[in-house]
Write a protein that holds these residues in place. Structure first.
Motif, PDB file in Angstrom:
ATOM      1  N   GLY A 114      36.713  46.723  37.340  1.00 13.17           N
ATOM      2  CA  GLY A 114      37.435  47.169  36.152  1.00 13.17           C
ATOM      3  C   GLY A 114      37.600  48.662  36.056  1.00 13.17           C
ATOM      4  N   ASP A 121      39.294  41.473  27.525  1.00 14.34           N
ATOM      5  CA  ASP A 121      39.027  42.474  26.497  1.00 14.34           C
ATOM      6  C   ASP A 121      38.409  41.801  25.286  1.00 14.34           C
ATOM      7  OD1 ASP A 121      40.152  44.472  28.028  1.00 14.34           O
ATOM      8  OD2 ASP A 121      42.142  44.252  27.156  1.00 14.34           O
ATOM      9  N   GLU A 167      32.528  44.122  30.751  1.00 16.92           N
ATOM     10  CA  GLU A 167      31.886  43.841  32.028  1.00 16.92           C
ATOM     11  C   GLU A 167      30.533  44.530  32.125  1.00 16.92           C
ATOM     12  OE1 GLU A 167      32.753  45.062  36.667  1.00 16.92           O
ATOM     13  OE2 GLU A 167      34.448  44.531  35.390  1.00 16.92           O
ATOM     14  N   ALA A 195      37.556  38.516  33.572  1.00 18.55           N
ATOM     15  CA  ALA A 195      37.832  39.777  32.888  1.00 18.55           C
ATOM     16  C   ALA A 195      38.555  39.498  31.593  1.00 18.55           C
ATOM     17  CB  ALA A 195      38.686  40.678  33.776  1.00 18.55           C
ATOM     18  N   THR A 234      38.096  45.831  28.945  1.00 18.68           N
ATOM     19  CA  THR A 234      37.630  44.890  29.961  1.00 18.68           C
ATOM     20  C   THR A 234      36.392  45.422  30.679  1.00 18.68           C
ATOM     21  OG1 THR A 234      39.852  44.046  30.311  1.00 18.68           O
ATOM     22  CG2 THR A 234      38.269  43.686  32.080  1.00 18.68           C
TER      23      THR A 234
END
Length: 872
Positions: free
Chosen positions: A693, A656, A668, A654, A664
């Protein structure tokens, strides 16, 4: 009052040159310094941490300036290039001694991040990339390594593919051929720290590079490479005889991995440190040469997809593994090999010195050894490689005869050419040697004739040779023979007719000797140029041997196994597989191997188990085994049967994307979307904890839907790890989905991870146990245990975890309907769960719900609604 600075002729010249190079820091040569002015000076002083001064300090508007010495400019320039700057070198084109008025100056070279060849990291390529837009968001892409001469081009079908190629090439500079703008391209350059440059259409030198581009049949690729070479010619202002003929490559020739896949799998650098150590490249790198290290990296970035090519490499590695002594001989011979690719580049640039040619000679001396070892291996594929091992004995002999073994680095220091190579040079040297002996003898004769023991004969560049006598001894000189040359405070300097005559002979010999020696060296260097193509082919062959021996060495050291390629049934069977990098770090005794078995019908492997138990390692392990197999190496397993994959996609970890402003979860979902849309039947997809997330229900719904989409639309091999245990029931609905889990046991209230993959779904997630291992406060952990007990007891969320409860299929059937449960409201006594002051209405609902009629998902929805109302 101070006066405004007026432009002098010199500054007028400076501005006229600077206008032509507005995006460069202009190094303007003044005597023994390169000077920078105005904004260039401000920026250079800051980046180089050198003193900023000014020209016309007393003027109203003094000119900021700074400078660096000419003889040490290389290090300063390197620093600026590594900061991503362009540097224009402006030299004096005339000798100031013989010029009246302004000395002519002009830029002789523009150094840029993509064209610079003096980086300290010699084990990596430095690619300059060019891009030309085509229709429908597709592009023609070309790249060159100026140091090694590699020149290639292709077509890509999207900006995502441009991003993948640029990340793979570790691009430092990208040239836009033609004036076009792209927000996505700008974002990519910012993300990867790539310097964008532009080549105007009118600057493309049409038809100037036909010889280099004659093998390129695709018009768009021809044009982008023509633009790339035009940019090189414009900035470097020299010809490049070492550039290899351009070759076209299809991206389908290699296993496709986008930037995210390469990053997540840590192929050439780790996610955490961005360093080589801890990557697959680090694990495999037992190369002995810079050429081999660069080729190894290229192979890792572009694994093969053709079975014959893959098995050819496997055959060569196997032969080295079976012939230990021959492999050791290869390794010893490689230790004496220098960087042929870069030496050839230096020869082309005209910057190769005597040491470079000696290194070339030493490398050529190893070629017969390589050829002999290849013969002893007695394998047809080694004979094929042997044909590229050009010994070039005539070139070896020429360097051996011409270049002195103790030659200095500088070409102006003399003593480069061996004695006996050139008759006239030997004569000059003899004159200098005997001349200096004659000078020493003359000094002794003059001392005896005058009786002045302190008399000495010396030399300087201004007066040449002279006789120096202290003033106390002047009366002992014969004025008729000695001609006064210079008066010092305590001595006089003289010359004599004999000294003057000998001086002329010695100085002429020294001057002509130096010039002749340089000419002879350049002649040898130019002869090396004529062997460029053979030397480059030799370099590739030696680099290939180096990578193959590295594969063999690693395979033996870590007990890797030759894989079998399964093309017909596409079954996958890796017995006791290991993650090579993790095993190297941990040690084999500590690593727990795991098998991966997927029949042709098994397309989805659903992996459950505790966090930290090794699910992600298990998934990466498979991808690395595939990559190792397809670059031609053996794999870490007891046995392996692996199909050939054409694409690998990953959704692991994960992070950003701060530059483009993506969260995030957005990252994803975007990575997941890319994989689902681009995957084909020969793809490998690794999905790790999809849906984590976002909110629990959203995440579970998305994970469920993604698995359903894969089942209905894709026949790729998919590893899908999840902490949503409800999804394990999907194996009853989807025939090609198989459940496995990572084992763990509880002992005395502590969780013990077995790191072993077992059949079937996991029984629980052990999340609170992992939190305990992380060191969270005990009061917090106790509170979490209480909440978990309440949730499990009152919502029956643990139904699917109870032994002998055949509810998986029922759960799926209920989840797939949109059943609504009506909750009656019944008056009852207060139930003390979270607090003694619960809202009475919520209490009544809790007491009246028939938990056994709810699915786990519906129970969690109720709990979420109650918590929201209580908090509100």
């Amino acid at each position: 009052m101070p006066q405004k600075t007026k432009r002098t002729p010199m500054m007028e010249q400076y501005f006229s040159i600077k206008e032509q190079y507005p995006d460069c820091l202009l190094f303007y040569r003044l005597g023994d310094f390169y000077e920078l002015f105005y904004d260039d000076a401000l920026e250079a002083a800051r980046l180089l941490e050198i003193t900023l001064t000014s020209r016309n300090k007393n003027a109203e508007d003094p000119i900021p300036m700074c400078g660096v010495p000419h003889h040490s400019a290389k290090e300063y320039i390197r620093t600026l290039i590594e900061y991503g700057k362009k540097v224009a070198i402006c030299e004096q084109l005339e000798d100031p001694k013989f010029t009246k008025g302004m000395v002519k100056r002009d830029v002789v070279q523009v150094l840029t991040p993509g064209t610079y060849t003096e980086y300290s990291q010699q084990h990596a390529n430095n690619y300059l990339v060019a891009l030309k837009p085509l229709a429908q968001d597709s592009y023609a892409l070309g790249y060159v390594d100026v140091a090694t001469g590699e020149l290639k081009g292709t077509c890509v079908q999207s900006m995502e593919e441009v991003r993948s190629e640029c990340s793979s090439l570790k691009t430092r500079e990208l040239v836009k051929v033609g004036d076009f703008s792209s927000e996505a391209l700008e974002e990519m350059c910012l993300y990867f720290d790539i310097l964008p440059s532009t080549l105007a259409t009118e600057d493309i030198q049409k038809g100037s590079f036909d010889a280099l581009l004659e093998d390129i049949e695709q018009e768009d690729v021809y044009e982008v490479l023509e633009g790339l070479l035009s940019y090189l010619a414009k900035t470097q202002k020299k010809s490049f005889t070492h550039l290899q003929k351009a070759s076209y490559y299809e991206r389908d020739f290699y296993l496709f991995m986008n930037y995210e896949a390469k990053r997540n799998l840590e192929l050439t650098s780790t996610i955490r440190t961005q360093q080589k150590q801890g990557s697959l490249y680090w694990f495999l790198d037992e190369t002995q040469t810079a050429m081999g290290a660069r080729l190894l990296k290229q192979w890792i970035e572009k694994p093969l997809v053709l079975q014959t090519d893959i098995e050819e490499r496997h055959d060569l590695v196997e032969s080295l593994t079976q012939h230990y002594f021959e492999r050791i001989d290869f390794i010893e011979a490689l230790k004496g090999v220098y960087d042929l690719e870069r030496i050839v580049g230096k020869v082309s640039f005209g910057t190769a010195n005597a040491r470079d040619l000696l290194q070339l000679k030493q490398t050529l001396a190893k070629v017969p050894v390589f050829r002999a070892i290849a013969d002893s291996l007695n394998h047809p594929k080694w004979q094929k490689l042997k044909q590229q091992l050009h010994a070039i004995p005539e070139l070896y002999e020429r360097i051996e005869r011409a270049i002195d073994e103790d030659a200095p680095v500088s070409l102006s220091d003399g003593n480069i050419i061996k004695k006996g190579y050139h008759e006239k040079l030997d004569l000059y040297r003899e004159t200098m040697a005997h001349g200096k002996e004659w000078i020493a003898q003359l000094q002794q004769t003059e001392r005896e004739a005058t009786g002045i023991k302190s008399l000495k004969i010396s030399y300087n560049k201004v007066f040449g040779y002279y006789i120096e006598v202290t003033k106390a001894n002047l009366s002992q000189l014969d004025d008729s023979r000695y001609e006064r040359k210079q008066t010092l405070s305590n001595a006089e300097r003289f010359i004599t007719p004999e000294l003057k005559e000998k001086e002329a002979l010695i100085l002429e010999a020294e001057e002509k000797s130096s010039l002749l020696e340089y000419e002879l060296f350049v002649a040898v260097r130019e002869e090396v140029k004529t062997y460029t193509e053979q030397l480059q082919e030799l370099a590739k062959a030696v680099a290939t041997i180096d990578v193959l021996q590295s594969f063999s060495t690693v395979s033996e050291a870590y007990q890797l196994t030759r894989p079998t390629i399964s093309l017909m049934d596409r079954s996958l069977e890796i017995i006791d597989g290991r993650h090579p990098v993790v095993e190297k770090v941990m040690g084999r005794s500590s690593y727990v191997p795991n098998s991966i078995q997927m029949s042709p019908e098994d397309h989805i492997l659903l992996i459950t188990g505790p966090n930290m138990s090794g699910k992600s390692t298990y998934m990466r392990q498979l991808a690395l085994c595939v990559i190792l197999s397809q670059i031609g190496c053996f794999v870490p397993a007891t046995s392996a049967k692996i199909p050939i994959f054409t694409k690998i996609f990953t959704r692991i970890g994960a992070a950003d994307d701060l530059i483009s402003g993506q969260s995030t979860f957005m990252v994803e979902m975007m990575e997941t979307n890319t994989a689902l849309r681009q995957a084909d039947p020969t793809s490998l997809l690794l999905f790790d904890e999809i849906g984590r997330g976002t909110a629990t229900y959203d995440g579970m719904a998305l994970a469920h839907a993604i698995i359903g989409y894969i089942h209905e639309h894709l026949t790729a091999k998919v590893l899908f790890s999840t902490h949503y245990h409800e999804l394990t029931a999907l194996s009853d609905t989807y025939e090609d989905l198989k459940n496995v889990h990572v084992g763990a046991i509880e002992k005395d209230g502590e969780v013990v991870f077995l790191h072993k993959i077992m059949e079937g779904p996991a029984d629980k997630s052990y999340g609170i146990h992992v939190a305990k291992l992380a060191g969270l406060p005990s009061s917090l952990l106790n509170h979490a245990e209480n909440i978990l007990t309440i949730l499990e007891t009152n919502s029956q969320a643990n139904i699917s975890l109870q032994e002998d409860a055949p509810v998986e299929k029922a759960e799926v059937e209920i989840v797939e309907t949109s059943a609504t449960v009506e909750v009656p409201r019944v008056e009852s006594e207060q139930l003390d769960l979270f607090t003694s002051n619960l809202d009475q209405e919520v209490l009544e609902e809790i007491k009246s719900v028939r938990v056994m009629n709810l699915t786990p998902l519906q129970a969690l929805q109720f709990i979420d609604q109650w918590q929201t109302r209580l908090k509100g």
